[in-house]
Write an enzyme that holds these catalytic residues in place. Structure first.
Site, PDB file in Angstrom:
ATOM      1  N   ILE A  31       1.151  -1.441   0.562  1.00 33.84           N
ATOM      2  CA  ILE A  31       0.411  -0.171  -0.073  1.00 33.84           C
ATOM      3  C   ILE A  31       0.929   0.949  -0.154  1.00 33.84           C
ATOM      4  O   ILE A  31       0.464   2.538  -0.087  1.00 33.84           O
ATOM      5  CB  ILE A  31      -1.240  -0.102   1.300  1.00 33.84           C
ATOM      6  CG1 ILE A  31       0.065   0.321   2.374  1.00 33.84           C
ATOM      7  CG2 ILE A  31      -2.073  -1.342   1.228  1.00 33.84           C
ATOM      8  CD1 ILE A  31      -1.439   0.268   4.106  1.00 33.84           C
ATOM      9  N   ALA A  32       1.948   0.948  -0.405  1.00 36.77           N
ATOM     10  CA  ALA A  32       3.060   2.576  -0.099  1.00 36.77           C
ATOM     11  C   ALA A  32       4.116   1.636   0.145  1.00 36.77           C
ATOM     12  O   ALA A  32       4.999   0.690   0.139  1.00 36.77           O
ATOM     13  CB  ALA A  32       2.684   3.484   1.785  1.00 36.77           C
ATOM     14  N   ALA A  33       4.859   2.079  -0.043  1.00 38.56           N
ATOM     15  CA  ALA A  33       6.428   1.954  -0.591  1.00 38.56           C
ATOM     16  C   ALA A  33       7.635   3.657  -0.245  1.00 38.56           C
ATOM     17  O   ALA A  33       7.401   3.927  -1.364  1.00 38.56           O
ATOM     18  CB  ALA A  33       6.879   1.642  -1.670  1.00 38.56           C
ATOM     19  N   SER A  47      12.094   4.632   0.536  1.00 34.05           N
ATOM     20  CA  SER A  47      13.497   3.997  -0.038  1.00 34.05           C
ATOM     21  C   SER A  47      14.248   3.421   0.672  1.00 34.05           C
ATOM     22  O   SER A  47      15.459   2.657   0.299  1.00 34.05           O
ATOM     23  CB  SER A  47      14.349   5.524  -0.033  1.00 34.05           C
ATOM     24  OG  SER A  47      14.261   6.183   1.856  1.00 34.05           O
ATOM     25  N   GLY A  80      11.246   0.549   2.708  1.00 38.54           N
ATOM     26  CA  GLY A  80      11.151  -1.099   2.790  1.00 38.54           C
ATOM     27  C   GLY A  80       9.585  -0.265   2.156  1.00 38.54           C
ATOM     28  O   GLY A  80       9.502   1.186   1.130  1.00 38.54           O
ATOM     29  N   GLN A  81       9.083  -0.902   2.178  1.00 39.32           N
ATOM     30  CA  GLN A  81       7.781  -1.224   1.484  1.00 39.32           C
ATOM     31  C   GLN A  81       6.260  -1.430   2.555  1.00 39.32           C
ATOM     32  O   GLN A  81       7.146  -2.319   3.420  1.00 39.32           O
ATOM     33  CB  GLN A  81       7.027  -1.686   0.566  1.00 39.32           C
ATOM     34  CG  GLN A  81       7.717  -2.624  -0.181  1.00 39.32           C
ATOM     35  CD  GLN A  81       7.793  -3.456  -0.949  1.00 39.32           C
ATOM     36  OE1 GLN A  81       7.754  -2.767  -2.140  1.00 39.32           O
ATOM     37  NE2 GLN A  81       7.315  -4.680  -1.711  1.00 39.32           N
ATOM     38  N   VAL A  82       5.304  -1.310   2.353  1.00 35.29           N
ATOM     39  CA  VAL A  82       4.755  -2.050   3.483  1.00 35.29           C
ATOM     40  C   VAL A  82       3.174  -2.567   3.179  1.00 35.29           C
ATOM     41  O   VAL A  82       2.158  -1.920   2.576  1.00 35.29           O
ATOM     42  CB  VAL A  82       4.136  -0.025   4.485  1.00 35.29           C
ATOM     43  CG1 VAL A  82       2.950  -0.515   5.471  1.00 35.29           C
ATOM     44  CG2 VAL A  82       4.434   0.973   5.236  1.00 35.29           C
ATOM     45  N   LYS A  94       5.860  -3.504   7.522  1.00 36.05           N
ATOM     46  CA  LYS A  94       6.789  -2.559   6.811  1.00 36.05           C
ATOM     47  C   LYS A  94       8.091  -4.001   6.842  1.00 36.05           C
ATOM     48  O   LYS A  94       8.238  -4.035   7.251  1.00 36.05           O
ATOM     49  CB  LYS A  94       7.501  -1.328   8.420  1.00 36.05           C
ATOM     50  CG  LYS A  94       8.080  -0.017   7.026  1.00 36.05           C
ATOM     51  CD  LYS A  94       8.631   1.304   7.371  1.00 36.05           C
ATOM     52  CE  LYS A  94       8.944   1.575   8.977  1.00 36.05           C
ATOM     53  NZ  LYS A  94       8.743   2.886   9.400  1.00 36.05           N
ATOM     54  N   ASP A 110       9.663  14.172  12.369  1.00 31.48           N
ATOM     55  CA  ASP A 110       9.203  13.923  11.097  1.00 31.48           C
ATOM     56  C   ASP A 110       7.890  14.150  10.123  1.00 31.48           C
ATOM     57  O   ASP A 110       7.597  12.989  10.392  1.00 31.48           O
ATOM     58  CB  ASP A 110       9.419  12.838   9.552  1.00 31.48           C
ATOM     59  CG  ASP A 110       9.588  12.894   8.213  1.00 31.48           C
ATOM     60  OD1 ASP A 110      10.068  13.964   8.112  1.00 31.48           O
ATOM     61  OD2 ASP A 110       9.250  11.549   7.829  1.00 31.48           O
TER      62      ASP A 110
END
Length: 695
Positions: A204-206, A208, A210-212, A227, A363
């Site tokens: 569902i997300a990527a 630099s 990792g990705q989820v 993640k 952040d």
């Protein structure tokens, strides 16, 4: 569950703050006694300890220093010397990458040097900044992260470069999920399908690093976010850091030859430490749980549960949270949520993180925050955290006080104490630059208080003078800049500086720490004279914060006034009360004499005459501001007045006031009745100062 019972975090904080070297000071009116208390406490012990502290009436500053809020360290910390020794013996790992980076970055540096030699660097700065952004965006995760870090370094780069580098985004595609599942097997020692059931077939997300994935736990059906780190992520980043450090040394020597001394190697080392913590998901899980311990009890804030048994250095499993981003205003409206309230929660929580506990989310961009259907603000992604030491927090608030006072000489010397500039640096040119660049916080327009504008102006100064900013300060600049950028998407008139000032005001008024009491004294008094308008501004702005209690503020002010350290301010307050009472009695006598001269008694219209001295007008506004503040109740005021009656310093001040006012009043009556010189007129006007002096 990664959470704690409501209230335990703040109570534990109070105990930790009061426990110094294993001892807690207890005091009464006659003598001081001590007792031993453990510094390292279990959560089960907190309630007992707290009750003991409350019974002892120990006051604790909300700016706390205790040993469990530091940012979690990575299992494998960044060691530049060890990495250099290891990689130097493996040239094939970095030679090709070195050529790629050297070719692109070397060409860029050559262009800039040529611009400088031709005298056209300022005119071509925007063009070169855009070229640098495109180069960095093409060079992979570590370089992109480095570029994003440089975007928050106004002491290293001019404004044009900062603006262009802020456009950098993680631009990497997803990697095959088969590789991701193999990573889970290697990290957790179990097959992905034996623990998780995918809800969405693709990530569902990527980013630099990792990705989820969205999945369901087979054991209990809970929905989670997983993640998973990219394969060989640490190896790739280690090589890039090694090469970046090599070129940083070259660039530093070039800058030195051009008259600009910049320690770029230490900048890369700070960045390496940060990114190594970010790629260790075990550290991120620890940060998330620590964040929950400190802030989960704040109203309208939600922190997802962490599943520590399903976390490793390359895999992070946390509770899935349904919600929408704060910038999706249409969806928020459909959920009947107020975006401005959510932004206010974000700002107030962030200020509490940075200036009270010191452990803060560095952040807070739109992708790391959600609004839940219940209206709570949910924090995500705890890889980029930072910590501000207690003395640094005091210095930040002191800097705000100097900025409000426009005392730029004190601000420049504070920069020396904070080691932002060398101790032998001449501050006079810096003081002039600050005075010309920074706005009047209390009177500036909304556009002037834009954080980006202020940082750009301050950044120009930091670039011109030999500033060296520590990592925590860079994290604060980044955090506040991201906060304001996010908030502006919700509210066009939002300004982080003006929105933060009420919180600063409430801390100055209610915090018992000597450092903040000293800062309050600097704000309210100048050259031995009280500036009651500043106190009025503090009272009016502080009441905008949620946890402000004016009775607590008055109580703290009274504590300070009756203490030995408050003697100078107490004397000034006594003088102003005497002057105010004298003006009031003079006005009353004038009304009486004027009415008797006309053969009548004073009327109601005479008594309620609109003429009023500036001193009395300010006093009236102060009382009105206090009475209209949150927490003001007459039942709470009575004990404060009773307490003043038992304070020797307050009693003596009352005697001095009564004696002086009576003496002046009697003298004025006698001079008026017998028409003695200096008796008239007693109202403010021509001859009033002479009359007052004679009286």
């Amino acid at each position: 569950q990664g959470r704690i019972p409501p209230g335990v975090a703040d109570e534990a904080a109070a105990v930790k703050a009061a426990a110094v070297e294993g001892r807690v000071e207890e005091g009464d009116d006659t003598a001081a006694s001590t007792r031993t208390m453990p510094v390292n406490l279990d959560v089960d012990d907190v309630d007992v300890m707290l009750r003991d502290l409350v019974e002892s009436n120990i006051e604790v500053s909300r700016i706390r220093e205790y040993n469990f809020t530091r940012v979690a360290q990575a299992e494998y910390e960044y060691d530049p010397s060890a990495a250099e020794a290891r990689l130097f013996r493996q040239p094939l790992r970095w030679l090709k990458r070195n050529v790629e980076l050297g070719w692109k970055m070397g060409g860029f540096v050559a262009s800039v040097v040529l611009d400088i030699q031709q005298g056209v660097e300022p005119q071509r700065r925007r063009q070169r900044a855009q070229e640098l952004e495109r180069i960095i965006a093409s060079l992979g995760p570590a370089i992109i992260k480095g570029g994003q870090a440089l975007a928050s370094r106004p002491d290293l780069l001019p404004e044009e470069y900062l603006e262009e580098l802020q456009r950098l985004q993680d631009r990497l595609p997803t990697f095959p999920k088969e590789e991701a599942f193999a990573q889970v097997k290697a990290e957790l020692g179990v097959d992905f399908d034996s623990v998780f059931e995918l809800i969405e077939p693709e990530p569902i997300a990527a980013a630099s690093i990792g990705q989820v994935f969205k999945a369901r736990l087979i054991s209990n059906g809970n929905v989670v976010a997983i993640k998973i780190q990219r394969p060989r992520c640490e190896e790739i980043i280690a090589v890039d850091l090694y090469i970046m450090r090599f070129y940083a040394g070259i660039l530093a020597r070039v800058a030195s030859a051009l008259g600009r001394n910049i320690d770029l190697v230490s900048v890369i080392d700070d960045f390496g430490e940060l990114i190594y913590r970010e790629i260790d998901y075990t550290a991120e899980a620890a940060n998330a749980r620590r964040f929950a311990e400190l802030y989960a009890t704040i109203p309208d804030v939600f922190i997802p549960r962490i599943y520590p048994d399903l976390c490793s250095s390359g895999v992070l499993t946390m509770e899935w949270v349904e919600g929408v981003r704060l910038v999706e205003t249409e969806k928020l409206s459909a959920m009947q949520l107020d975006p401005e309230k959510l932004v206010d929660t974000l700002v107030q929580c962030s200020l509490r993180q940075m200036l009270e506990n010191g452990f803060f989310h560095a952040d807070p961009h739109a992708g790391n925050l959600l609004a839940t259907p219940e209206g709570k603000l949910c924090y995500l992604d705890f890889g980029m955290m930072s910590y501000v030491e207690a003395n640094q927090r005091y210095s930040i608030i002191e800097a705000v006080v100097h900025l409000v006072n426009r005392d730029f000489n004190a601000l420049a010397n504070l920069y020396k104490r904070m080691e932002f500039i060398p101790p032998d640096e001449d501050v006079e040119p810096l003081v002039m630059a600050l005075e010309n660049a920074l706005p009047d916080v209390l009177d500036a327009s909304v556009s002037e208080l834009n954080f980006k504008n202020v940082i750009n102006k301050l950044g120009g100064i930091m670039y011109e003078f030999p500033f060296s900013l520590p990592p925590y300060y860079i994290a604060i600049i980044r955090c506040l800049g991201v906060l304001e950028g996010l908030a502006l998407q919700v509210d066009d008139d939002f300004r982080i500086i003006s929105d933060a000032y009420p919180y600063i005001a409430s801390r100055l008024l209610t915090d018992p720490s000597p450092e903040l009491q000293s800062a309050l004294q600097q704000l309210l008094f100048k050259e031995g004279r009280a500036r009651w308008e500043r106190l009025l501004q503090l009272l009016e702005r502080a009441k905008e914060t949620r946890d402000y209690d004016v009775t607590d503020a008055v109580d703290k002010l009274l504590d300070y006034l009756v203490s030995p350290g408050g003697a100078v301010i107490r004397d000034q307050l006594v003088f102003d009360i005497i002057e105010g009472a004298d003006e009031l009695s003079a006005e009353a006598l004038d009304i009486l004499v004027s009415a008797l001269a006309q053969g009548a008694m004073p009327t109601q219209d005479d008594i309620t005459s609109p003429t009023q001295s500036p001193r009395l007008a300010t006093a009236s506004r102060l009382l009105t501001a206090a009475a209209s503040s949150r927490g003001f109740e007459f039942e709470k005021v009575t004990p404060l007045l009773q307490r003043l009656g038992n304070e020797p310093a307050a009693v003596q001040a009352g005697v001095d006031i009564a004696a002086a006012v009576s003496e002046r009043a009697v003298s004025r009556v006698i001079r008026t009745v017998f028409a003695l010189p200096g008796a008239a007129p007693s109202r403010p006007g021509p001859g009033h100062e002479k009359a007052g002096a004679a009286a």
